[in-house]
Design an enzyme around this catalytic site. Structure first.
Site, PDB file in Angstrom:
ATOM      1  CG  ASP A  57      45.151  -7.653  18.908  1.00 16.92           C
ATOM      2  OD1 ASP A  57      46.168  -7.277  19.547  1.00 16.92           O
ATOM      3  OD2 ASP A  57      44.211  -8.264  19.448  1.00 16.92           O
ATOM      4  CD  GLU A  66      45.624  -6.775  25.339  1.00 17.43           C
ATOM      5  OE1 GLU A  66      45.412  -6.660  26.559  1.00 17.43           O
ATOM      6  OE2 GLU A  66      44.951  -6.182  24.458  1.00 17.43           O
TER       7      GLU A  66
END
Length: 358
Positions: A73, A129
């Protein structure tokens, strides 16, 4: 192993935008990461579904010995690529996510591809994350314990240093409830949440302790609805960074002790320090190996957090900052230095060989 091949693989990942929280985009991204792993390393990469989007897991078989940890991400919304497309020039690669941390993923995969034997190696690439790893944390900790050593492919520190320590970090939200009234006709009938917030900001700022490596920084505040209304609510958002477990406990106790100063006001504290500190001791043995493989490489303690904080906190040896050499994380000038790609991929190869020989 060539920089050109790594650049083309990186282009593939960057041109599939993957903002945190966009499950559809992250699903496409996870499928691309899995396909890249399978193409370069063989075997089967598994997508692990979560509310945040799919994580990607791959194993080289045998007894697990080392976890390659990263995330797919990014902080950039869909549409960023149109404004800032993937580009190569002047010895740099630019584009959303090249440094944080798609470049690191590509280098790790190519470094592993140079090994004749991939037994004992696991790869875990998570989808959340950048938003705190709430959905992936249990999985990360489970695989870290199973493997016994973790290599984290976040971008390198300034100058190419490896990250041997990280501050614990978190976000608190202080929610204040007062009572509205007309600011001109009967202000005394209200409880001013903004005034209460001012008291709380000063109490929060007093928790700051720079000499101990602790920063407690009020960053965002909001209050009120109109210029002639006593504010009935207010919120204060606070960024916290700590170097030690003792400071983590002190700051958390300080927030828990916050109490209203105005009669009739209420104070609620949400959030916390969700990433514990990563002590330098967690990286000591692995960094010593890296120094032998890459003489002169620096070891740096940094303020930002990563999933390395989570694995180090449960006692698993962890070395971070093994990803791209470059800079500009989360910014429009984000870049990766091409000249370092092959060298850093080679460092992965050497570290995995050494770990399996422990």
């Amino acid at each position: 192993m060539t920089a050109d091949a790594m650049i083309e693989d990186l282009r593939t990942l960057v041109e599939i935008e993957s903002p945190s929280g966009d499950v559809e985009a992250l699903t496409t991204s996870a499928e691309a990461v899995a396909a890249l792993i399978e193409a370069r390393l063989g075997g089967t990469a598994t997508l692990i579904e979560s509310a945040a989007g799919p994580h990607v897991r791959w194993s080289g078989g045998g007894e697990p010995r080392v976890l390659i940890l990263g995330h797919h991400d990014t902080v950039f919304p869909v549409g960023t690529l149109a404004r800032r497309p993937f580009a190569v020039g002047g010895g740099r690669v630019t584009g959303p996510g090249v440094f944080d941390m798609l470049g690191g993923l590509v280098q790790a995969i190519h470094g592993l591809a140079a090994l004749d034997d991939l037994s004992g190696v696991e790869i875990l690439v998570t989808a959340d994350e950048e938003t705190g790893s709430h959905e992936s944390r249990a999985l990360i900790e489970d695989r870290a314990r199973a493997c016994g050593a973790v290599l984290v492919f976040e971008g390198a520190a300034d100058g190419g240093g490896l990250k041997i320590g990280r501050k614990g970090c978190g976000t608190f939200e202080v929610v204040i409830t007062g009572r509205a009234s007309h600011a001109g006709l009967e202000p005394e009938s209200g409880v001013n949440a903004l005034t209460e917030a001012a008291h709380q900001v000063l109490a929060i700022a007093a928790l700051d302790r720079p000499g101990s490596g602790t920063s407690v920084t009020p960053t965002v505040a909001s209050a009120g609805t109109a210029s002639n209304v006593v504010p009935a609510s207010a919120t204060v958002v606070v960024d916290v960074r700590v170097e030690s477990a003792e400071e983590k406990a002190r700051v958390e106790a300080g927030f828990a002790a916050l109490a209203p100063r105005l009669e009739g006001a209420e104070v609620e504290v949400r959030g916390g320090i969700h990433r514990p500190p990563m002590p330098e001791s967690a990286a000591a043995d692995l960094f010593a190996v890296a120094e032998r493989l890459l003489p002169g490489v620096a070891g740096v303690a940094v303020g930002g957090g990563s999933d390395g904080n989570l694995t180090a906190a449960i006692g698993v040896p962890t070395l971070d900052g093994l990803g791209a050499v470059g800079g500009g994380a989360h910014a429009d000038h984000e870049y990766l230095l091409v000249e370092s790609m092959v060298e850093r991929a080679g460092l992965v190869t050497g570290l995995v060989k050494a770990i399996r020989g422990f």
